[in-house]
Design an enzyme around this catalytic site. Sequence first.
Site: not given
Length: 529
Positions: A372-373, A376, A395, A458
């Site tokens: 996930h990060e 980003h 997100e 989310y």
Amino acid sequence: MTFASRPSSARMSLQVQTGALLGALLFAPFAGLAQTPPAPHRPVMPGILDAIQPDERDIVTDSVPPDLSTYTISAELMTDGASAAAPEIRGSLRLGWTNTTGETLDALPFRLYANGPDREHDAITIAGATVDGEPVEPTLTVDNSILTVPFAEPLERGEDSIVELSFVSVLPVDSSSHYGIFGFDSEEGSLAMAQWYPIVAGRDPDDGWMLDPPSENGDPVFSDTALYDVSVRIEERFELVTTGVEQRDPGAATDGRVTRRFLSGPVRDFTMVADDDLGLRTRDVEGITINSWFPTGQERVGDAVATYTAQALTIFEELLGPYPYTELDIVSVPLNGAAGVEFPQLIYIGQGYYDAGQTLQTPNALDFTVAHEVIHEWFYALVGNNQYDHAFIDEGLTNFLSAQVYFERQYDEAVAARVVDRYLVDPFDSTVRRGDDQIVDQPTDDFPTGNSYVYAAYVKAPLGFRAIQAEIGDTAFFAALRAYVSEFQFRVATPDDLLDAFEEASGEDLGELWRHWFEAAEGERDLQD
Ligand SMILES: [Zn+2]
């Protein structure tokens, strides 16, 4: 425990490389923008492309908006006796800024995101300000979170200015504010330094300057791409993990302190972590150095984080286009209420994961968080968006790509289905059945509770992107995302820009699907039987 900082072999080889390039770049940064040279008194930042992979430098040069802001910051991290008192950053900031707003301006708004109504104290104070060398009297508003710096004469479109600020940032001790992204953890001795300096307010393409109070929910820092040259004087015992690449060897310590200098390339923020008890595992992914920093003794988890980062970077470089920078640091930080937090070229992972009992079986939550990060780095870091008003386009998209696409491509469809059911479908069903469905596309602080924001951004938004992928197919879906990244990297995109990308790639009108998932609360139509 106290350890001397240990330069990694990766960093040493990078220094040799960047040192050789520095001379060549000094006089010709961003040659592709030669038709709009900076005005004579704007400083030209050396080593502007050092943090960019050599193969990507031409594309980056052609992609960045003209007249990027330049932040030159000198800071000293005051940590003596830090176990008893709050550490401080004493800094001076020199901003080269060109008025690209299209309007004549009387003043320039900065954000002091660490200040605000829910903070324990006013963390950032301003000791002095000048504009083009002349002292000025800035004003503070919105719980001291907006610093308005007046120009002596109105600044016309295309004109530029030098703003200098001296500031002191006091790190909150053991603070739970804002997930722990800015503060000193007295037990771990870790200093997390997001939102530590005055930053020019972000500009929304539709609404102009973003001047709301710092958000309670979600990521607080919204800002535009700029170039950073940051020097930090710090006790030698600390490792310092930052956005950007280190520019030169810090040299011998004096009084137990060294000065370390970092250049960022074009990024929308500059964040740091200092810790005197970190181990390091590295990976190389096609010229990108991944540095996984972990609490000493947690090699097993630190190594897994390096592997997961490499896996995600490999998959999403292929699907979304290049991660153009030479480094990605991923570091353990004591967080509160967040599993991980993204910054440019730097990712915080919650320290709770770094534990002998942490499961590394597939699928696991750490793998999901890391993926996930990493995603980003495209959606938030390269392509910016106003996370206050439209958090779902970073997100929601990021959580869909990590839950479904990452696990499907790295492992298999059955693994991805388990993750999607657990993190998306099941919580969606239970929330809608409770009558708590939400409109996704609304400001983060307009949701009735923090949980309903989390649900919208989310859980529901990722399912909306899954519905779009199911409607237009994989080929159009990823072609749209590549086009969106290519067009909006280093800029700020809006929900309409993302919708346009999907519609152009597919040739379909997706307005009704978009409205249903993101602009309405009619989730009962999507419940499982
Ligand atoms: Zn996120």
